[in-house]
Design an enzyme around this catalytic site. Structure first.
Site, mmCIF file in Angstrom:
data_model
loop_
_atom_site.group_PDB
_atom_site.id
_atom_site.type_symbol
_atom_site.label_atom_id
_atom_site.label_comp_id
_atom_site.label_asym_id
_atom_site.label_seq_id
_atom_site.Cartn_x
_atom_site.Cartn_y
_atom_site.Cartn_z
ATOM 1 N N LYS A 22 32.251 -23.497 13.106
ATOM 2 C CA LYS A 22 32.592 -25.021 13.339
ATOM 3 C C LYS A 22 33.883 -25.647 12.134
ATOM 4 O O LYS A 22 34.686 -26.339 13.041
ATOM 5 C CB LYS A 22 31.428 -25.818 12.522
ATOM 6 C CG LYS A 22 31.447 -27.403 12.823
ATOM 7 C CD LYS A 22 30.164 -28.071 12.377
ATOM 8 C CE LYS A 22 29.031 -27.699 13.195
ATOM 9 N NZ LYS A 22 27.822 -28.549 12.854
ATOM 10 N N ARG A 91 27.644 -30.823 6.603
ATOM 11 C CA ARG A 91 27.117 -29.866 7.751
ATOM 12 C C ARG A 91 27.388 -28.632 7.583
ATOM 13 O O ARG A 91 28.233 -28.076 6.937
ATOM 14 C CB ARG A 91 27.695 -30.238 9.113
ATOM 15 C CG ARG A 91 27.492 -31.467 9.760
ATOM 16 C CD ARG A 91 28.632 -31.813 10.906
ATOM 17 N NE ARG A 91 28.387 -33.264 11.229
ATOM 18 C CZ ARG A 91 27.119 -33.649 12.318
ATOM 19 N NH1 ARG A 91 26.702 -32.591 12.883
ATOM 20 N NH2 ARG A 91 27.363 -34.768 12.523
ATOM 21 N N GLY A 100 20.568 -24.772 14.588
ATOM 22 C CA GLY A 100 19.537 -25.373 14.109
ATOM 23 C C GLY A 100 18.797 -24.536 12.833
ATOM 24 O O GLY A 100 17.718 -24.866 12.282
ATOM 25 N N MET A 102 20.254 -24.012 10.020
ATOM 26 C CA MET A 102 20.556 -24.347 8.441
ATOM 27 C C MET A 102 20.485 -25.771 8.489
ATOM 28 O O MET A 102 20.360 -26.622 9.524
ATOM 29 C CB MET A 102 21.817 -23.676 7.846
ATOM 30 C CG MET A 102 21.826 -22.210 7.841
ATOM 31 S SD MET A 102 23.370 -21.305 7.203
ATOM 32 C CE MET A 102 24.515 -21.888 8.666
ATOM 33 N N ARG A 335 33.345 -25.386 20.337
ATOM 34 C CA ARG A 335 33.418 -23.775 20.260
ATOM 35 C C ARG A 335 33.255 -23.283 21.585
ATOM 36 O O ARG A 335 33.049 -24.008 22.527
ATOM 37 C CB ARG A 335 32.128 -23.375 19.398
ATOM 38 C CG ARG A 335 30.884 -23.755 20.273
ATOM 39 C CD ARG A 335 29.629 -23.343 19.376
ATOM 40 N NE ARG A 335 28.581 -24.069 20.255
ATOM 41 C CZ ARG A 335 27.473 -24.031 19.939
ATOM 42 N NH1 ARG A 335 27.043 -23.693 18.619
ATOM 43 N NH2 ARG A 335 26.500 -24.544 20.680
ATOM 44 N N HIS A 451 17.185 -27.639 21.687
ATOM 45 C CA HIS A 451 16.877 -26.400 20.980
ATOM 46 C C HIS A 451 16.244 -25.209 21.554
ATOM 47 O O HIS A 451 16.985 -23.972 21.695
ATOM 48 C CB HIS A 451 15.948 -26.684 19.671
ATOM 49 C CG HIS A 451 15.774 -25.472 18.990
ATOM 50 N ND1 HIS A 451 14.544 -24.542 19.254
ATOM 51 C CD2 HIS A 451 16.058 -25.015 18.049
ATOM 52 C CE1 HIS A 451 14.540 -23.503 18.311
ATOM 53 N NE2 HIS A 451 15.413 -23.978 17.741
ATOM 54 N N SER A 786 28.394 18.855 23.447
ATOM 55 C CA SER A 786 27.764 17.651 23.730
ATOM 56 C C SER A 786 26.988 17.313 22.504
ATOM 57 O O SER A 786 26.131 18.073 22.030
ATOM 58 C CB SER A 786 26.903 17.820 25.179
ATOM 59 O OG SER A 786 26.090 16.333 25.203
ATOM 60 N N CYS A 854 24.951 13.062 24.516
ATOM 61 C CA CYS A 854 23.904 12.948 25.228
ATOM 62 C C CYS A 854 22.550 12.285 24.658
ATOM 63 O O CYS A 854 21.741 12.255 25.324
ATOM 64 C CB CYS A 854 23.573 14.218 26.111
ATOM 65 S SG CYS A 854 23.124 15.634 24.987
ATOM 66 N N TYR A 874 33.397 11.862 27.726
ATOM 67 C CA TYR A 874 32.184 11.134 28.295
ATOM 68 C C TYR A 874 30.953 10.641 27.352
ATOM 69 O O TYR A 874 30.779 11.430 26.467
ATOM 70 C CB TYR A 874 31.611 12.032 29.469
ATOM 71 C CG TYR A 874 31.002 13.330 29.307
ATOM 72 C CD1 TYR A 874 29.570 13.195 29.143
ATOM 73 C CD2 TYR A 874 31.488 14.514 29.027
ATOM 74 C CE1 TYR A 874 28.841 14.126 28.431
ATOM 75 C CE2 TYR A 874 30.780 15.779 28.597
ATOM 76 C CZ TYR A 874 29.538 15.322 28.389
ATOM 77 O OH TYR A 874 28.804 16.798 28.191
#
Ligand code: PEP
Ligand code: MG
Length: 902
Positions: A22, A91, A100, A102, A335, A451, A786, A854, A874
């Site tokens: 914020k 805040r 919601g 805090m 945000r 909320h 692997s 794997c 992979y």
């Protein structure tokens, strides 16, 4: 010395670690010239110092004084002044949004004297006293720890006495009385007066926000969202602006695009003559944002301009909280907005088309977890259903479950195995536990930003909110919808994409995105029922196609049967990374293994193995046919043989009962002796994997021969079989060498007989720490590695993978030893270090050596990013997770070097 306070003019959006989300965004908005009320941010570092030392750093008090005076000078008003007082909000705001969870305190600076100043300045006595009673109520509950119900009851009593239906109907005199009553409650509960000194209020509020970082519900939320506990929260001190100064004032929430569909337009909620918390709390039902145009065209236009500005600046969907104070627009927060999975894909491709972001950036913004949500089934459009009501579609998906009315019911019924729908008038942070276990959430009040909606979207959970016809009678243990009475236990179905609520269970059908993945674009588009869904299918196709283009790692599947192999191929698997052949010895075939185990001499054992050969050949022929042209890694049998024998206790009882009846089954007796002989205290560390192959002559040879013969058969049928033979649980190069020599002989012999050369790579699993640490030696005998990160995790931590999760992981997660199960997400520091050692060692010997993973981690997004960084070729995962792995491997490629958890 650290700087603990940053003016909004000093920070920027990049400073979320220090200023919280914020604070960083308020600074950014200030920087780009948007109307933000003056203020400053106390850093997360100050919070951490407070948590460490148990008191606020002395320097903070000094910095706070200086920052406050600057605002006072700029505004020409003083905090808590007797005439035109400055009031501030305090805040919370952590790095990661915790909606919601805090605390926030508004109207700090009001006291017995300044309330009169506020009345004077606003020309509205009622408003001033209402603000004061809100402060005492909020401060009392949050800062002084008074039970909030005491205030709520006093408010209700006052309304009853004054004959007022809602809070708004209370007059100035009523509110004055109420302030006295509230002050009395504080005195009684705390043994002290409500603090009159504005600075004392401010200091206490700041500490309360710091403390709110560590409440139980905040910790629970963080555990679930995997937010570290030691980050701390920033605190934003912002000049109060008022949305409740009459009909030319109001407050709202706006999105630059629809957070559920991604469509651009005007989305949001507006509540005239109200303060911000009223919108989020969902206490009063809001107006659609577009209505603001009618109410205040100037502010509306200014808001739209600010929204466009923000979206261009952030190059993403933004959400905004705003207040209009007597016709003047103020932005209180922005945000990058949370969104549904579908919106994530749509918005990303829309922004590409608008030339605001690149395709690389677009795939960075769509996660595998979001793709996963889109693969879930939806309600079958053709199915019969009884509509109960239709409300706001707040978070998509289809949920069917029993009605529960609170956390306790939700927990009890899910523990008993039921799917539940949490039905509430509105939700607040105390309902979090119930929401976590519920399949869906239904509320009677609140908008898309309530909320319930915000939290459900964050959890990827289906939610329908603001169902006005729904009456939740908590005391009467029932809910009424349009004349239908339902009770806890009754089944309802929610459609989070349409907002519909149905009675009883509704059957579900495949998602169009799943159809696209399995059958291609045309099938996906045909399955889409509306234009928005068609747009979604196109968006997913573009994102996934781009991920396929940019990823370095291939994606294979763990598949044991031809059916699994088909499923994997459909989803885009480029091979099989692990076929666990032990699954081919279950069921009726157990008896063959029993014969191998019970064989009294070589001849008997060879005969048993010979009978298995055609079956195994058939298994592999089918598998290689399903994977024609693609690499297929077949692992030689891994588990201890006694896993294929009857259970010791069952068998003992059977033999004992038979003996008691005077009947003796010779075979059972022999089996029992074998089971006893083979019993191991730690089977996972016992006679399994390559050890078994070396101990039981002919066992691996049978499987290798079956692979070779299947390969010949497929070639004769014109196929292109590409098997690879993989040896499990290797710890020493010599183990692999012995198996390899035998395998090469068999391949040469079968090839010779068939007149073909059978090139079959022979490699091994790296799933023991010793294998990783001696990888340079093992690589001498291996064509590929692997990484078996399941066993590697088990043996690195010394955690039995079959036992520990149930035994004590809950405690380990609670006390912070673990943030997530290392069997789910790779433990990068420990197990990951061994993977890196294995890669480095292997490639020191063979620089081009092919390597993959794997273990289960091959399908886990965070782990996939790690494997990309470690240089694997992979990942192999369950067929269902193949699309997720394709996307995440692409994301890993474009995000390499950036924070991979972003
Ligand atoms: C592993 O250990 O990671 C692995 C893939 O093998 P399994 O799970 O079969 O032991
Ligand atoms: Mg293993």
């Amino acid at each position: 010395m650290p700087q603990y306070v940053y003016r909004f003019s000093e920070g920027s959006k990049e400073q979320k670690d220090l200023l919280g989300g914020k604070g960083a965004n308020l600074a950014e908005m200030t920087k780009i010239g948007l109307p933000v009320p003056p203020g400053f941010t106390i850093t997360t570092e100050a919070c951490r110092a407070y948590m460490r030392d148990g008191h606020v750093p002395p320097e903070l008090r000094v910095e706070l004084t200086m920052a406050l005076r600057e605002i006072e000078d700029a505004m020409g008003r003083r905090l808590g002044d007797f005439h035109d007082p400055l009031l501030v909000s305090v805040r919370s705001g952590a790095k990661f949004s915790m909606p919601g969870m805090m605390e926030t305190v508004l109207n700090v600076g009001l006291n017995d004297a300044s309330v009169k100043g506020l009345a004077e300045f606003s020309g509205d006595e009622r408003f001033a006293w209402d603000s004061y009673r809100r402060l005492i109520q909020m401060f009392g509950k949050t800062v002084l720890g008074v039970d909030g119900d005491l205030f709520a009851h006093a408010l209700d009593a006052k309304k009853a006495e004054a004959g007022a239906e809602t809070d708004v109907d209370l007059g100035a005199e009523d509110l004055k009385d109420l302030v006295e009553t509230f002050k009395g409650i504080v005195r009684e509960q705390c043994g002290r007066e409500f603090p009159q000194h504005p600075r004392e209020q401010l200091d206490m509020a700041v500490e309360a926000v710091f403390d709110s970082w560590n409440t139980e519900r905040a910790r629970l939320y963080r555990r679930r969202e995997r937010i570290p506990n030691d980050l701390g929260t920033a605190v934003n001190i912002v000049t109060m602006v008022f949305g409740n100064l009459g009909e030319t004032s109001g407050t709202g929430v706006a999105f630059t695009r629809d957070p559920s569909t991604g469509h651009s337009g005007v989305y949001g909620d507006y509540l005239p003559n109200a303060q911000g918390e009223d919108v989020v709390a969902g206490i009063r039902n809001t107006l659609p944002l577009a209505e603001l145009e009618r109410l205040d065209a100037t502010s509306y236009r200014e808001l739209l301009q600010a929204m466009r500005r923000l979206e261009t600046h952030y190059r993403d969907l933004c959400d905004i909280e705003f207040t209009i104070e007597r016709g003047k627009l103020w932005l209180l927060q922005t945000r990058v907005g949370k969104r549904t999975a579908a919106a994530a894909f749509r918005v990303a491709t829309q922004l590409v088309d608008e030339h605001l972001i690149t395709m690389d950036e677009a795939i960075g913004r769509c996660t595998g977890a979001q793709l996963n949500q889109l693969l879930f089934p939806q309600f079958d459009a053709a199915a019969e259903r009884t509509l109960l009501t239709k409300a706001m579609a707040a978070s998509p998906g289809a949920a069917v479950g029993e009605i529960v009315l609170d956390n306790a019911q939700a927990l009890a019924r899910t523990a008993a195995g039921a799917d539940v729908i949490l039905v509430r008038r509105e939700t607040n942070p105390d309902d979090l536990q119930g929401m976590i276990v519920a399949a869906g959430v239904l509320t009677a009040r609140g908008g898309k930003t309530s909320h319930a909606a915000v939290v459900a979207r964050g959890m990827g959970k289906c939610a329908v909110v603001g169902a006005e016809e729904l009456d939740v009678d908590r005391a009467g243990e029932q809910v009424r919808i349009n004349g239908t009475v339902l009770r806890p236990g009754d089944v309802i179905a929610l459609d989070g994409s349409t907002g519909e609520v149905f009675r009883g269970a509704v059957p579900v059908s495949d998602s169009p995105v799943m159809r696209y993945i399995a059958e291609g674009l045309d099938a996906g588009l045909a399955a889409a029922q509306d234009e928005a869904t068609r747009e979604l299918v196109h968006a997913v196709d573009r994102i996934l196609t781009h991920a396929d283009e940019v990823r370095r790692m291939a994606v294979r599947a763990n598949a044991d049967t031809a059916e699994d192999a088909h499923r994997a191929r459909e989803r885009g698997a480029q091979g099989i990374g692990l076929c666990r052949t032990e699954h081919q010895f279950l069921g009726e075939r157990r008896t063959y293994v029993e014969r191998v185990v019970l064989a009294e001499d070589d001849a008997e054992r060879d005969a048993a193995l010979a009978d298995l050969l055609p079956l195994q050949r058939q298994d592999f022929t089918e598998l290689l046919s399903a994977m024609d042209g693609l690499p297929t890694t077949i692992r030689l049998i891994d588990p201890p043989l006694h896993e294929f024998l009857p259970d010791l206790t069952d068998l003992s009882v059977r033999v004992a009962l038979a003996e008691a009846r005077g009947e003796v089954d010779e075979r059972d007796v022999a089996l029992l002796a074998a089971v006893r002989r083979m019993h191991e205290a730690n089977p996972m560390l016992g006679l399994r994997g390559v050890r078994l192959g070396l101990k039981v002559p002919g066992l691996f040879a049978l499987q290798i021969r079956a692979v070779a013969e299947a390969m010949v058969a497929r070639r004769r049928d014109g196929g292109d079989p590409r098997p690879e033979i993989m040896v499990p649980l290797v710890g020493s190069v010599r183990e692999l060498q012995i198996v390899r020599e035998e395998a090469e002989e068999i391949l040469a012999e079968v090839g010779r007989d068939a007149g073909m050369t059978l090139d079959v790579p022979i490699g091994c699993m790296v799933e023991l720490p010793r294998a990783a640490l001696t990888a340079h030696r093992i690589a001498e005998e291996a064509d590929f590695f692997s990484f078996g990160t399941n066993d590697l995790t088990q043996t690195t931590w010394g955690f039995s993978r079959d036992d520990v999760e149930g035994a004590f992981f809950a405690d380990y997660l609670e006390n912070g030893v673990l943030t997530i199960s290392p069997f789910e997400t790779l433990d990068a520091d420990g197990v990951g270090a061994l993977v890196v050692a294995g890669v480095t060692g292997g490639r020191a010997t063979k620089p081009e050596m092919h390597m993959g993973v794997c273990g289960e981690h091959g399908g886990d997004p965070e782990s996939i990013h790690f494997f990309h960084g470690a240089g694997l070729d992979y990942v192999s995962c369950s067929p269902f997770r193949v699309p997720i792995a394709r996307l995440e491997a692409g994301r890993a490629a474009v995000m390499a070097g950036e924070d991979s958890t972003a």
